[in-house]
Design an enzyme around this catalytic site. Structure first.
Site, short mmCIF file in Angstrom:
data_model
loop_
_atom_site.label_atom_id
_atom_site.label_comp_id
_atom_site.label_asym_id
_atom_site.label_seq_id
_atom_site.Cartn_x
_atom_site.Cartn_y
_atom_site.Cartn_z
N LYS A 124 31.75 47.77 45.22
CA LYS A 124 31.85 48.65 44.05
C LYS A 124 30.56 49.45 43.96
O LYS A 124 29.52 49.00 44.43
CB LYS A 124 32.00 47.82 42.77
CG LYS A 124 32.56 48.60 41.60
CD LYS A 124 34.07 48.59 41.64
CE LYS A 124 34.67 49.48 40.59
NZ LYS A 124 36.13 49.30 40.52
N ASP A 164 37.17 55.24 39.99
CA ASP A 164 37.20 54.25 38.90
C ASP A 164 36.91 55.09 37.65
O ASP A 164 37.12 56.31 37.66
CB ASP A 164 36.16 53.14 39.13
CG ASP A 164 36.37 51.94 38.20
OD1 ASP A 164 37.25 51.11 38.47
OD2 ASP A 164 35.67 51.83 37.17
P1 NDP Z 1 39.45 56.98 33.66
O1 NDP Z 1 38.06 57.47 33.68
O2 NDP Z 1 40.52 57.83 34.23
O3 NDP Z 1 39.87 56.60 32.17
C1 NDP Z 1 39.13 55.69 31.45
C2 NDP Z 1 39.71 55.59 30.04
O4 NDP Z 1 39.11 54.50 29.37
C3 NDP Z 1 39.41 56.83 29.21
O5 NDP Z 1 40.41 56.98 28.28
C4 NDP Z 1 38.08 56.45 28.57
O6 NDP Z 1 37.79 57.15 27.38
C5 NDP Z 1 38.30 54.98 28.27
N1 NDP Z 1 37.02 54.29 28.28
C6 NDP Z 1 36.10 54.26 29.27
N2 NDP Z 1 35.03 53.56 28.91
C7 NDP Z 1 35.27 53.15 27.65
C8 NDP Z 1 34.52 52.38 26.74
N3 NDP Z 1 33.31 51.91 27.05
N4 NDP Z 1 35.11 52.12 25.54
C9 NDP Z 1 36.34 52.61 25.22
N5 NDP Z 1 37.08 53.35 26.05
C10 NDP Z 1 36.55 53.61 27.25
O7 NDP Z 1 39.39 55.55 34.39
P2 NDP Z 1 40.60 54.70 35.00
O8 NDP Z 1 41.84 54.91 34.24
O9 NDP Z 1 40.58 54.89 36.45
O10 NDP Z 1 40.07 53.22 34.73
C11 NDP Z 1 40.40 52.45 33.59
C12 NDP Z 1 40.20 50.98 33.86
O11 NDP Z 1 41.04 50.58 34.95
C13 NDP Z 1 38.79 50.56 34.26
O12 NDP Z 1 38.55 49.25 33.78
C14 NDP Z 1 38.86 50.51 35.79
O13 NDP Z 1 37.89 49.67 36.34
C15 NDP Z 1 40.27 49.94 35.96
N6 NDP Z 1 40.90 50.16 37.25
C16 NDP Z 1 41.06 51.41 37.77
C17 NDP Z 1 41.70 51.60 38.97
C18 NDP Z 1 41.98 52.95 39.52
O14 NDP Z 1 42.65 53.02 40.56
N7 NDP Z 1 41.54 54.02 38.92
C19 NDP Z 1 42.18 50.45 39.75
C20 NDP Z 1 42.02 49.18 39.09
C21 NDP Z 1 41.40 49.07 37.90
P3 NDP Z 1 36.69 58.31 27.37
O15 NDP Z 1 37.39 59.50 27.91
O16 NDP Z 1 36.28 58.43 25.96
O17 NDP Z 1 35.56 57.85 28.25
O1 2IT Z 2 39.04 48.48 40.35
C1 2IT Z 2 39.70 48.92 41.30
O2 2IT Z 2 40.43 48.19 41.97
C2 2IT Z 2 39.60 50.36 41.61
N1 2IT Z 2 38.91 51.08 40.89
C3 2IT Z 2 40.30 50.92 42.80
C4 2IT Z 2 39.52 50.65 44.05
C5 2IT Z 2 40.05 51.31 45.30
O3 2IT Z 2 39.35 51.18 46.32
O4 2IT Z 2 41.12 51.92 45.30
#
Ligand code: NDP
Ligand code: 2IT
Length: 443
Positions: A124, A164
């Site tokens: 990461k 992420d």
């Molecule tokens: P994005 O940046 O696309 O979206 C994040 C969302 O979460 C936004 O709505 C953001 O709001 C909100 N957010 C972020 N930080 C905070 C905080 N501290 N408090 C409240 N709201 C918050 O990210 P993703 O959708 O990609 O990721 C979301 C979650 O999913 C994370 O935990 C990530 O690690 C996990 N994840 C993502 C994967 C992926 O493929 N993208 C895979 C597996 C897990 P704002 O716009 O206000 O920041």
């Molecule tokens: O938390 C996660 O698994 C991710 N943000 C996706 C990682 C990836 O390599 O696709």
């Protein structure tokens, strides 16, 4: 050494990293029996080694704003464990990023990637850079500077980053572009790429879809489905957007979405044009969730999280520790029977205890959100083979992987007629990595 002594040692060594200690504690508590009953693991100090990243890279990222001001951020890549394949995991750009948060995420990624059945180690990275309010040009300059250092540490067979929080197609594009320029190579060194330049169909949807597929499998064990259920989603980014779409396709109704400023409650459901508006708002206009409330005349709750609303299924898809013990109790009191975590570690340890005590269906992040990285693995395969699979093919593989992860959780987590998915996911993920480490000797 007892489990408590071991955890004490990890805590003492990483005292300034509460999220990392939290993630290690959850894994160690659930796999300790397996560790005890396999003296060869102990002799080889598998746990002592698995909690220590193989390598951490920390670097300066200087860049200039549109007005010419010089800014300095800190960049990181945690190459945590490469026993089963190249390091694989996302990059997070958020002001809260620090070494402890990235170590928690990298540690979770080891077991998550192991569960996917694909050959990927855990890693990461990211930066404390805050993309909010920055122009495309500023984001580009930051990403280019970030890559001017990171390029020497990654590669398609070494370490393959992805997105992420705060890192999506735009950022991956800028970073991949600079990597390609420096190396003069077009390889699958990143996943989450645009479709025109090596990305995989379904990768944008994969985490959200996978989280819902996992929930569907859990619901099936109780003869239930999404059809007719009210669903609470947090976040409004990549994972939330496609979780909402899949719930809609399965006949459920999503009534909440949020960002770091508050949440909206739409009792009619975020669907059709409203869902499309949400995507445009967040991905193109880069606006705030409160604008959804203004547009459609629904209620906005500033500074609050959605867990006080009634619903049968909760999909936390924003960030770590966004559901505490009190909120978990409220969810259950209001009729929640299933929590499937799209985010990484969104529930505090006290909240997890509430789920387990009340025996609801609870899919922890490392199982429920593994569809994203699994589809990244499929993107790597397609890049290596220089072919692209169809939408249907990738979706079918993703669906199959989520079912297989669910089955692994059942195999290792079944306790009478209750399935402890936390234990199941941790034990299944751990055994594969531990055995690979055993085979490779003391490295
Ligand atoms: P994005 O940046 O696309 O979206 C994040 C969302 O979460 C936004 O709505 C953001 O709001 C909100 N957010 C972020 N930080 C905070 C905080 N501290 N408090 C409240 N709201 C918050 O990210 P993703 O959708 O990609 O990721 C979301 C979650 O999913 C994370 O935990 C990530 O690690 C996990 N994840 C993502 C994967 C992926 O493929 N993208 C895979 C597996 C897990 P704002 O716009 O206000 O920041
Ligand atoms: O938390 C996660 O698994 C991710 N943000 C996706 C990682 C990836 O390599 O696709």
């Amino acid at each position: 050494m007892t489990m408590h002594e071991f955890l004490h040692q990890v805590s003492a060594k990483n005292a300034d990293q509460p999220e990392f200690i939290q993630a290690v504690t959850e894994v160690v508590e659930t796999i300790w029996d397996v560790y005890e009953s396999n003296p060869q693991y102990r002799k080889a100090k598998i746990l002592d080694r698995i909690v220590e990243p193989e390598r951490v890279i920390i670097f300066r990222v200087p860049w200039q704003t549109d007005s010419g001001e010089v800014m300095v951020n800190r960049g990181y890549r945690v190459e945590f464990n490469g026993a089963i394949g190249p390091y694989k995991g996302g990059l997070r750009f958020h002001p809260s990023v620090n070494l402890g948060i990235l170590k928690f995420l990298g540690f979770e990624q080891i077991f998550k990637n192991s569960l996917t059945t694909l050959p990927m180690g855990g890693g990461k990275g990211g930066s404390d850079f805050n993309p909010r309010g920055r122009s495309d040009e500023e984001v580009m300059r930051f990403c280019h500077s970030f890559m001017l250092e990171l390029f020497r540490h990654i590669g398609p067979d070494t370490d393959v980053p992805a997105g992420d929080i705060g890192v999506g197609k735009r950022e991956i594009g800028f970073m991949y572009g600079m990597y390609k320029k420096i190396r003069n190579e077009a390889t699958g060194v990143f996943t989450g790429k645009g479709l025109e330049w090596g990305g995989s169909l379904i990768r944008p949807e994969a985490t959200g879809f996978g989280t819902v597929y996992f929930a569907e499998e859990m619901l099936k064990t109780k003869g239930q489905s999404f059809d007719g259920k009210t669903v609470l989603v947090s976040g409004s980014g990549n994972v939330s957007q496609y979780a909402i779409q899949k719930v809609n396709q399965l006949g459920g109704k999503v009534v909440t979405a949020s960002d770091s400023d508050g949440f909206i409650y739409d009792p009619d459901g975020i669907k059709g044009e409203k869902w499309e508006y949400l995507l445009d708002l967040k991905n193109v206009k880069r606006g705030r969730i409160s604008e959804y409330a203004d547009e459609f005349g629904v209620k906005y709750f500033p500074g609050a999280r959605p867990w006080s609303i009634e619903g049968q299924i909760a999909l936390p898809c924003a960030t770590q520790n966004e559901i505490n013990g009190e909120e978990a109790r409220t969810l259950i009191k209001n009729g929640c029977i299933c929590v499937s975590e799209g985010a990484n570690m969104p529930t505090t340890p006290e909240g997890v205890e509430v789920y387990l005590d009340s025996k609801i269906l609870y899919g922890p992040g490392k199982a429920a959100n593994a569809g994203g990285v699994a589809t990244s693995g499929l993107e790597m395969t397609q890049n290596s083979m220089r072919i692209s699979w169809s939408r249907e093919e990738v979706d079918a593989k993703l669906h199959g992987i989520m079912k297989a992860i669910h089955q692994q959780c059942v195999t290792y987590g079944k306790d009478g007629d209750f399935i402890n998915y936390v234990k199941g996911a941790n034990v299944a993920g751990f055994i594969k990595v531990a055995n690979a480490m055993m085979d490779q000797g003391i490295v």
